[in-house]
Design a protein around this motif. Structure first.
Motif, short mmCIF file in Angstrom:
data_model
loop_
_atom_site.label_atom_id
_atom_site.label_comp_id
_atom_site.label_asym_id
_atom_site.label_seq_id
_atom_site.Cartn_x
_atom_site.Cartn_y
_atom_site.Cartn_z
N LYS A 1 -3.86 -9.18 13.33
CA LYS A 1 -4.76 -8.30 14.09
C LYS A 1 -4.83 -6.96 13.35
O LYS A 1 -3.93 -6.61 12.59
N ALA A 2 -5.88 -6.21 13.59
CA ALA A 2 -6.01 -4.88 13.00
C ALA A 2 -4.78 -4.06 13.34
O ALA A 2 -4.37 -3.99 14.51
N GLY A 3 -4.13 -3.47 12.34
CA GLY A 3 -2.95 -2.65 12.56
C GLY A 3 -1.64 -3.38 12.36
O GLY A 3 -0.58 -2.73 12.32
N ASP A 4 -1.66 -4.71 12.22
CA ASP A 4 -0.42 -5.45 11.94
C ASP A 4 0.08 -5.08 10.55
O ASP A 4 -0.69 -4.96 9.60
N VAL A 5 1.40 -4.95 10.40
CA VAL A 5 1.99 -4.58 9.12
C VAL A 5 1.99 -5.79 8.19
O VAL A 5 2.49 -6.86 8.54
N LEU A 6 1.39 -5.60 7.00
CA LEU A 6 1.37 -6.65 5.98
C LEU A 6 2.48 -6.44 4.95
O LEU A 6 3.15 -7.39 4.55
N LEU A 7 2.67 -5.18 4.52
CA LEU A 7 3.62 -4.83 3.47
C LEU A 7 4.24 -3.49 3.78
O LEU A 7 3.70 -2.71 4.56
N VAL A 8 5.38 -3.20 3.13
CA VAL A 8 5.98 -1.87 3.21
C VAL A 8 6.03 -1.33 1.77
O VAL A 8 6.55 -1.97 0.87
N LEU A 9 5.43 -0.14 1.59
CA LEU A 9 5.33 0.51 0.28
C LEU A 9 6.16 1.78 0.30
O LEU A 9 6.00 2.62 1.19
N GLU A 10 7.08 1.91 -0.67
CA GLU A 10 7.87 3.14 -0.78
C GLU A 10 7.16 4.07 -1.75
O GLU A 10 6.85 3.70 -2.88
N ALA A 11 6.87 5.28 -1.27
CA ALA A 11 6.25 6.30 -2.11
C ALA A 11 6.87 7.63 -1.75
O ALA A 11 6.97 7.98 -0.58
N MET A 12 7.29 8.39 -2.73
CA MET A 12 7.90 9.70 -2.53
C MET A 12 9.08 9.62 -1.56
O MET A 12 9.24 10.44 -0.66
N LYS A 13 9.89 8.56 -1.70
CA LYS A 13 11.09 8.32 -0.90
C LYS A 13 10.79 8.13 0.58
O LYS A 13 11.65 8.33 1.42
N MET A 14 9.55 7.74 0.89
CA MET A 14 9.18 7.44 2.28
C MET A 14 8.65 6.01 2.34
O MET A 14 7.99 5.55 1.42
N ALA A 49 -3.11 -4.28 8.26
CA ALA A 49 -4.38 -5.01 8.20
C ALA A 49 -5.50 -4.10 8.69
O ALA A 49 -5.38 -3.51 9.76
N PRO A 50 -6.57 -3.96 7.91
CA PRO A 50 -7.66 -3.08 8.34
C PRO A 50 -8.49 -3.67 9.48
O PRO A 50 -9.20 -2.94 10.17
N GLN A 51 -8.42 -4.98 9.65
CA GLN A 51 -9.18 -5.64 10.72
C GLN A 51 -8.53 -6.99 11.02
O GLN A 51 -7.64 -7.43 10.30
N ASP A 52 -8.98 -7.63 12.08
CA ASP A 52 -8.48 -8.96 12.43
C ASP A 52 -8.88 -9.94 11.34
O ASP A 52 -9.96 -9.82 10.74
N GLY A 53 -8.03 -10.93 11.10
CA GLY A 53 -8.37 -11.95 10.11
C GLY A 53 -7.19 -12.83 9.77
O GLY A 53 -6.16 -12.81 10.45
N VAL A 54 -7.36 -13.60 8.70
CA VAL A 54 -6.32 -14.49 8.20
C VAL A 54 -5.97 -14.03 6.79
O VAL A 54 -6.87 -13.78 5.98
N VAL A 55 -4.68 -13.94 6.50
CA VAL A 55 -4.25 -13.50 5.17
C VAL A 55 -4.64 -14.58 4.15
O VAL A 55 -4.19 -15.72 4.25
N ALA A 56 -5.49 -14.21 3.20
CA ALA A 56 -5.94 -15.15 2.18
C ALA A 56 -5.01 -15.11 0.97
O ALA A 56 -4.72 -16.15 0.37
N SER A 57 -4.55 -13.91 0.60
CA SER A 57 -3.64 -13.81 -0.55
C SER A 57 -2.76 -12.58 -0.43
O SER A 57 -3.16 -11.57 0.14
N ILE A 58 -1.56 -12.70 -0.95
CA ILE A 58 -0.64 -11.58 -1.14
C ILE A 58 -0.47 -11.47 -2.65
O ILE A 58 0.02 -12.40 -3.28
N ASN A 59 -0.90 -10.36 -3.24
CA ASN A 59 -0.95 -10.22 -4.70
C ASN A 59 0.25 -9.51 -5.30
O ASN A 59 0.25 -9.23 -6.50
#
Length: 125
Positions: free
Chosen positions: A78-91, A97-107
């Motif tokens: 759903k829109a807003g579901d967490v797909l990944l966690v990215l560390e940037a500047m120690k945060m 997800a920007p919108q509802d859908g089905v994950v097609a690929s994780i790159n």
């Protein structure tokens, strides 16, 4: 004798200035410092077939390192579901997800370094 580090056009030089009688200063001898160490190489995304790519791209908003992959290919999100966690500047930054859908690929995979704008995943809306 005085020692200085001078940067000219992004190249740092160590210079030594020697004062002589009468206040006349000799010309400095430039010694180029070793080249700056390059940052860690950016991992490239694995090649994916065109059929596997979704029609909605999820891109990195900033450079950083992938800490976690929370979704997998085929997951309904759903829109807003967490797909990944990215560390940037120690945060830690949730990539959602920007919108509802089905994950097609994780790159990307955990530990990958990514640049701003890199395609992290794709969804089929």
């Amino acid at each position: 004798m005085k020692q200085y580090t001078i940067t000219v056009n992004g190249v740092a030089y160590d210079v030594t200035v020697e004062e002589k009688n009468g206040g006349v200063v000799s010309a400095p001898k430039a010694v180029e410092k070793s080249a700056p160490v390059a940052s860690a190489p950016v991992a490239s995304a694995p090649a994916a077939s065109a059929a596997k790519e979704g029609n909605v791209a999820v891109s990195a908003p900033m450079p950083g390192k992938i800490l976690a992959v929370k979704a997998k290919e085929g997951d309904s999100v759903k829109a807003g579901d967490v797909l990944l966690v990215l560390e940037a500047m120690k945060m830690e930054n949730d990539i959602v997800a920007p919108q509802d859908g089905v994950v097609a690929s994780i790159n990307v995979k955990v530990g990958d370094s990514v640049e701003s704008g890199a395609k992290l995943a794709s969804l089929n809306a």
